[in-house]
Scaffold this motif. Structure first.
Motif, PDB file in Angstrom:
ATOM      1  N   LEU A 101      -6.348  -8.348  -7.068  1.00 16.09           N
ATOM      2  CA  LEU A 101      -7.557  -8.528  -7.931  1.00 16.09           C
ATOM      3  C   LEU A 101      -8.259  -9.782  -7.293  1.00 16.09           C
ATOM      4  O   LEU A 101      -7.350 -10.985  -6.968  1.00 16.09           O
ATOM      5  CB  LEU A 101      -7.284  -8.764  -9.438  1.00 16.09           C
ATOM      6  N   VAL A 124      -0.339 -11.587 -15.343  1.00 21.69           N
ATOM      7  CA  VAL A 124       0.416 -10.336 -15.783  1.00 21.69           C
ATOM      8  C   VAL A 124      -0.236  -9.618 -16.592  1.00 21.69           C
ATOM      9  O   VAL A 124      -0.476 -10.215 -17.659  1.00 21.69           O
ATOM     10  CB  VAL A 124       1.957 -10.896 -15.989  1.00 21.69           C
ATOM     11  N   PHE A 125      -0.329  -8.325 -16.394  1.00 20.30           N
ATOM     12  CA  PHE A 125      -1.256  -7.481 -17.427  1.00 20.30           C
ATOM     13  C   PHE A 125       0.203  -6.560 -18.052  1.00 20.30           C
ATOM     14  O   PHE A 125       0.954  -6.337 -17.477  1.00 20.30           O
ATOM     15  CB  PHE A 125      -2.029  -6.400 -16.887  1.00 20.30           C
ATOM     16  N   SER A 126       0.103  -6.637 -19.238  1.00 17.60           N
ATOM     17  CA  SER A 126       1.267  -5.809 -20.165  1.00 17.60           C
ATOM     18  C   SER A 126       0.276  -4.725 -20.611  1.00 17.60           C
ATOM     19  O   SER A 126      -0.817  -4.846 -21.159  1.00 17.60           O
ATOM     20  CB  SER A 126       1.873  -6.645 -21.221  1.00 17.60           C
ATOM     21  N   GLY A 127       0.850  -3.636 -20.705  1.00 21.69           N
ATOM     22  CA  GLY A 127       0.130  -2.331 -21.236  1.00 21.69           C
ATOM     23  C   GLY A 127       0.948  -1.014 -21.174  1.00 21.69           C
ATOM     24  O   GLY A 127       2.015  -1.209 -21.090  1.00 21.69           O
ATOM     25  N   VAL A 128       0.344   0.095 -20.672  1.00 21.05           N
ATOM     26  CA  VAL A 128       0.940   1.224 -20.510  1.00 21.05           C
ATOM     27  C   VAL A 128       0.281   1.897 -19.498  1.00 21.05           C
ATOM     28  O   VAL A 128      -0.844   1.931 -19.020  1.00 21.05           O
ATOM     29  CB  VAL A 128       0.408   2.189 -21.680  1.00 21.05           C
ATOM     30  N   GLN A 133       0.836   7.159 -20.503  1.00 25.49           N
ATOM     31  CA  GLN A 133      -0.385   7.579 -21.429  1.00 25.49           C
ATOM     32  C   GLN A 133      -0.310   9.020 -21.990  1.00 25.49           C
ATOM     33  O   GLN A 133      -0.148   9.792 -21.276  1.00 25.49           O
ATOM     34  CB  GLN A 133      -1.354   7.016 -20.708  1.00 25.49           C
TER      35      GLN A 133
ATOM     36  N   LEU B 106     -12.389  -9.359 -15.149  1.00 20.92           N
ATOM     37  CA  LEU B 106     -11.385  -9.194 -14.665  1.00 20.92           C
ATOM     38  C   LEU B 106     -10.629  -7.836 -15.161  1.00 20.92           C
ATOM     39  O   LEU B 106     -10.334  -7.006 -13.929  1.00 20.92           O
ATOM     40  CB  LEU B 106     -10.179 -10.378 -14.942  1.00 20.92           C
ATOM     41  N   GLN B 107     -10.721  -7.606 -16.102  1.00 20.80           N
ATOM     42  CA  GLN B 107     -10.255  -6.179 -16.650  1.00 20.80           C
ATOM     43  C   GLN B 107     -11.067  -5.210 -16.239  1.00 20.80           C
ATOM     44  O   GLN B 107     -10.643  -4.015 -16.175  1.00 20.80           O
ATOM     45  CB  GLN B 107     -10.089  -6.463 -18.198  1.00 20.80           C
ATOM     46  N   SER B 109     -12.691  -5.196 -13.509  1.00 20.22           N
ATOM     47  CA  SER B 109     -12.376  -4.744 -11.941  1.00 20.22           C
ATOM     48  C   SER B 109     -10.910  -4.003 -11.939  1.00 20.22           C
ATOM     49  O   SER B 109     -10.656  -3.281 -11.065  1.00 20.22           O
ATOM     50  CB  SER B 109     -12.527  -6.249 -11.067  1.00 20.22           C
ATOM     51  N   LEU B 110     -10.163  -4.473 -12.703  1.00 16.11           N
ATOM     52  CA  LEU B 110      -8.895  -3.584 -12.884  1.00 16.11           C
ATOM     53  C   LEU B 110      -9.314  -2.120 -13.114  1.00 16.11           C
ATOM     54  O   LEU B 110      -8.430  -1.368 -12.520  1.00 16.11           O
ATOM     55  CB  LEU B 110      -7.915  -4.248 -13.761  1.00 16.11           C
ATOM     56  N   VAL B 113      -9.817  -0.006 -10.146  1.00 18.80           N
ATOM     57  CA  VAL B 113      -8.881   0.612  -9.212  1.00 18.80           C
ATOM     58  C   VAL B 113      -7.287   1.181  -9.872  1.00 18.80           C
ATOM     59  O   VAL B 113      -6.610   1.522  -9.202  1.00 18.80           O
ATOM     60  CB  VAL B 113      -8.388  -0.770  -8.342  1.00 18.80           C
ATOM     61  N   SER B 114      -7.460   1.276 -11.223  1.00 16.08           N
ATOM     62  CA  SER B 114      -5.931   1.503 -11.675  1.00 16.08           C
ATOM     63  C   SER B 114      -6.416   2.144 -13.447  1.00 16.08           C
ATOM     64  O   SER B 114      -7.354   1.880 -13.913  1.00 16.08           O
ATOM     65  CB  SER B 114      -5.183   0.407 -11.871  1.00 16.08           C
ATOM     66  N   ASN B 115      -5.623   2.957 -13.716  1.00 11.72           N
ATOM     67  CA  ASN B 115      -5.739   3.714 -14.977  1.00 11.72           C
ATOM     68  C   ASN B 115      -4.764   2.919 -16.005  1.00 11.72           C
ATOM     69  O   ASN B 115      -4.666   3.414 -17.067  1.00 11.72           O
ATOM     70  CB  ASN B 115      -5.266   5.028 -14.787  1.00 11.72           C
ATOM     71  N   PHE B 116      -4.269   1.744 -15.641  1.00  9.62           N
ATOM     72  CA  PHE B 116      -3.296   0.997 -16.556  1.00  9.62           C
ATOM     73  C   PHE B 116      -4.151   0.754 -17.646  1.00  9.62           C
ATOM     74  O   PHE B 116      -5.371   0.183 -17.812  1.00  9.62           O
ATOM     75  CB  PHE B 116      -3.002  -0.190 -15.650  1.00  9.62           C
ATOM     76  N   LYS B 117      -3.551   0.850 -18.879  1.00 12.37           N
ATOM     77  CA  LYS B 117      -4.237   0.522 -20.087  1.00 12.37           C
ATOM     78  C   LYS B 117      -3.736  -0.882 -20.519  1.00 12.37           C
ATOM     79  O   LYS B 117      -2.410  -1.031 -21.039  1.00 12.37           O
ATOM     80  CB  LYS B 117      -3.823   1.454 -21.245  1.00 12.37           C
ATOM     81  N   VAL B 118      -4.351  -1.963 -20.392  1.00 10.92           N
ATOM     82  CA  VAL B 118      -4.010  -3.277 -20.894  1.00 10.92           C
ATOM     83  C   VAL B 118      -3.930  -3.382 -22.383  1.00 10.92           C
ATOM     84  O   VAL B 118      -4.933  -3.322 -23.171  1.00 10.92           O
ATOM     85  CB  VAL B 118      -5.149  -4.157 -20.121  1.00 10.92           C
ATOM     86  N   SER B 120      -2.282  -6.644 -23.055  1.00 11.64           N
ATOM     87  CA  SER B 120      -2.413  -8.226 -23.155  1.00 11.64           C
ATOM     88  C   SER B 120      -2.472  -8.653 -21.712  1.00 11.64           C
ATOM     89  O   SER B 120      -1.806  -8.305 -20.777  1.00 11.64           O
ATOM     90  CB  SER B 120      -1.350  -8.681 -23.979  1.00 11.64           C
ATOM     91  N   THR B 121      -2.892 -10.016 -21.640  1.00 14.65           N
ATOM     92  CA  THR B 121      -3.124 -10.348 -20.446  1.00 14.65           C
ATOM     93  C   THR B 121      -2.463 -12.001 -20.563  1.00 14.65           C
ATOM     94  O   THR B 121      -2.876 -12.773 -21.170  1.00 14.65           O
ATOM     95  CB  THR B 121      -4.684 -10.606 -20.013  1.00 14.65           C
TER      96      THR B 121
END
Lengths: 133, 133
Positions: A101, A124-128, A133, B106-107, B109-110, B113-118, B120-121
């Motif tokens: 990023l 570091v992003f924590s999540g799912v 999902q 930032l989130q 732009s994430l 490119v990704s389906n990650f569900k954030v 916490s950062t």
DNA sequence: CTGGGTGCAAAGTATTTGCATGAAC
DNA sequence: GTTCATGCAAATACTTTGCACCCAG
């Protein structure tokens, strides 16, 4: 596939089968903690010792050939050094993904409020993850 | 000054002098590792045990009353929970500062490119603080 | 051959647990 | 009075170190 021997030589590390295996494992899995590494290497080297793992990991981290990644609520993992990137950590399956990023916007907004001189950024992003999902 | 007793009660933790002192110390210093905490508490409680510190820290982390902050190349530190924020870690003097930055860009732009569900950062900048420059 | 790596055992450090006593509520 | 925290000692977990032997260069 990486050529682990050449990589090791470039970092002034003597090429031993154990070290090659460590690099191969990390290349294959991306991120591993000490226990995972030990467990996997035991299959190839039934008498490998944890001390060997620790010594090698420390040597490689010292040469900036490996990075230690500290992740909330979990043991540290190690990864082969490469371009700066962020990590996505799935709280469900534990998988860790790399993602590149652009953090310049963020660093600019930091400049606006502080005189701190940034050398490196750990994100570091924590999540799912998608799968969970 | 915080009213540590009230805080502890809000988090369903029995109010003991040791716990109050832990909260006071963390409030005063912002971020402390276990050893610093132990060393400081020994002055008020000459017979306090490390086990007490660990048990209380763990209890407070479980209640989400404290956060553990993992920092590259250093021992973890603990801080009182509050709004999400980033950390500036000075590689020269070791000081840790909090800073609130907007990470929505930032989130976003994430998301691109990704389906990650954030959920916490975690954001840690390592570098040199104003004082040390 | 020589330096450095390996594996083992032991030491060191960090963290957790069990339990008797005592304090909080 | 009951519940739970404290401090101690012991146990467990994690990491490093010393040393004899062996392999990579």
């Amino acid at each position: 596939m990486v050529n682990s021997s050449i990589l090791l030589k470039e970092y002034d590390l003597k090429v031993t089968p154990q070290r090659v295996a460590i690099v191969d494992e990390l290349y294959k899995h991306g991120h591993m903690n000490i226990d995972e590494l030990y467990k996997n290497l035991l299959e190839k080297f039934p008498s490998i010792s944890l001390a060997t793992i620790y010594k090698n990991i420390n040597a490689m981290v010292d040469k900036i050939f490996l990075n230690e990644v500290k992740i909330p609520e979990t043991k540290s993992v190690y990864e082969l050094a490469k371009e700066e990137h962020s990590h996505l950590v799935c709280q469900s399956c534990g998988k860790i993904e790399d993602i590149v990023l652009d953090t310049t916007l963020l660093q600019n907004s930091l400049k606006g409020v502080s005189n701190f001189k940034v050398e490196s950024t750990e994100l570091v992003f924590s999540g799912v993850c998608q799968n969970c999902q």
